[in-house]
Structures are given as structure tokens and as C-alpha cells.
Design a protein around this motif. Structure first.
Motif: not given
Length: 181
Positions: A31-58
């Protein structure tokens, strides 16, 4: 103040402290991270191969925060990006501006010698307030637990869930574990 136990996984934390108490701590962190605007959602369908390859886990970590008597004051959670998955060769400076321990001890010794009053303070979530908008895109995969809690916090994130009930977010602010942070 005692050190407490560090880096407890969600499974272990829920066994040790109970599901309700652990989930509340995780919920508060997200909630704190969301309230801070730390991230925004990304649609899986919008991810190409390069973007998927560069994703990191949390991953979520939890630790005990102890009071002066060594009694658990609260459980503190952190969402942490797995910076080990990032290409470190892209960054020439991976240092972090922190005070050297020996300098801190010298300042404490001088304050004691001169009879000065000393106070400390904590700026809540100060680290994660740094903008990453001008940095290279960092996409982070939130596991099922983190994604489910984020949807509870803000139902508009539901459209970003993938078939594994995980979620990809783009960082807009610093997150623990990222090399840029």
C-alpha cells in the motif's frame, strides 16, 4: 535495540507469526509503495521478447523490528527487486552514498566527549521516493501473493494479472534491490 530476525520468507513468516499478522505487514508495504506511485501496471500482451527477457523477479521479505527491551515491536516487510538479474555492466557507478561506519563512531565519540545531546530520526520510505522516470525501463514481476495484495489495495490492477496470477509492473520510483536505486 536488538537486531531481530532478518529476511524471513512469506511462508516462514506466516508459520512463525501467523498468516493474519504477516499479511497485514505485506499489505502495508505494498500500500505504501502504491500510494507513493512506485510502479504502474503493464499488460502482459504489450510485452515483446526483449522486454520479457529483461524483466526481473521480486520477492517479499519480512523481519522483526524490536524495541529497546528486545520485544517484537512490529513486523516490517519489504518488496525487493532481484537486482542480481540485471545487467550490471550497464552501470558504471554502483555505489550508494552511505556514511562510513568508522566516521559514525568518530562522531559518536566526539559527541560523548563534548557532552552533546544526540538525536536520530527516520524518514519513512525515503529510499523509495527517488524517481526512476529518466532511467532505463525496469520491469518487475510480482509473485502471486504480491499481485493479489496489490489488487486488494487497488482493483484497477486486476487487468494486469497474467494466467499465473502474477503481475508485471514498470518502476517509476526506486525499489530496494535495483542497481539504479
Amino acid at each position: 535495540v536488538g537486531a531481530g530476525i532478518y529476511n524471513i520468507s512469506p511462508k516462514v513468516a506466516m508459520q512463525k507469526y501467523g498468516t493474519k499478522r504477516s499479511l497485514k505487514s505485506y499489505f502495508d508495504e505494498l500500500k505504501s509503495l502504491n500510494d507513493n506511485g512506485t510502479f504502474e501496471g503493464v499488460l502482459w500482451s504489450s510485452l515483446n521478447r526483449d522486454r520479457k527477457r529483461n524483466m526481473i523477479r521480486s520477492f517479499l521479505l519480512q523481519r522483526e523490528k524490536l524495541n529497546a527491551e528486545g520485544v517484537i515491536e512490529k513486523l516490517k516487510s519489504r518488496l525487493v527487486a532481484n537486482g542480481a538479474q540485471m545487467d550490471a555492466t550497464k552501470f558504471s557507478d554502483k555505489s550508494s552514498p552511505t556514511v562510513q561506519l568508522c566516521l559514525l563512531f568518530i562522531m559518536c565519540a566526539l559527541a560523548a566527549r563534548e557532552g552533546r545531546e544526540v538525536a536520530t530520526m527516520d524518514v519513512g520510505n525515503a529510499f523509495v521516493k527517488a524517481s526512476m522516470d529518466n532511467e532505463e525501463e525496469v520491469l518487475v514481476v510480482l509473485d502471486r501473493l504480491s499481485a493479489a495484495l496489490l489488487v486488494q489495495i487497488d482493483p484497477s490492477y486486476e487487468k494486469f494479472l497474467n494466467d499465473k496470477q502474477e503481475m508485471v509492473v514498470k518502476l517509476r520510483k526506486a525499489l530496494y534491490g535495483c542497481i539504479q536505486s
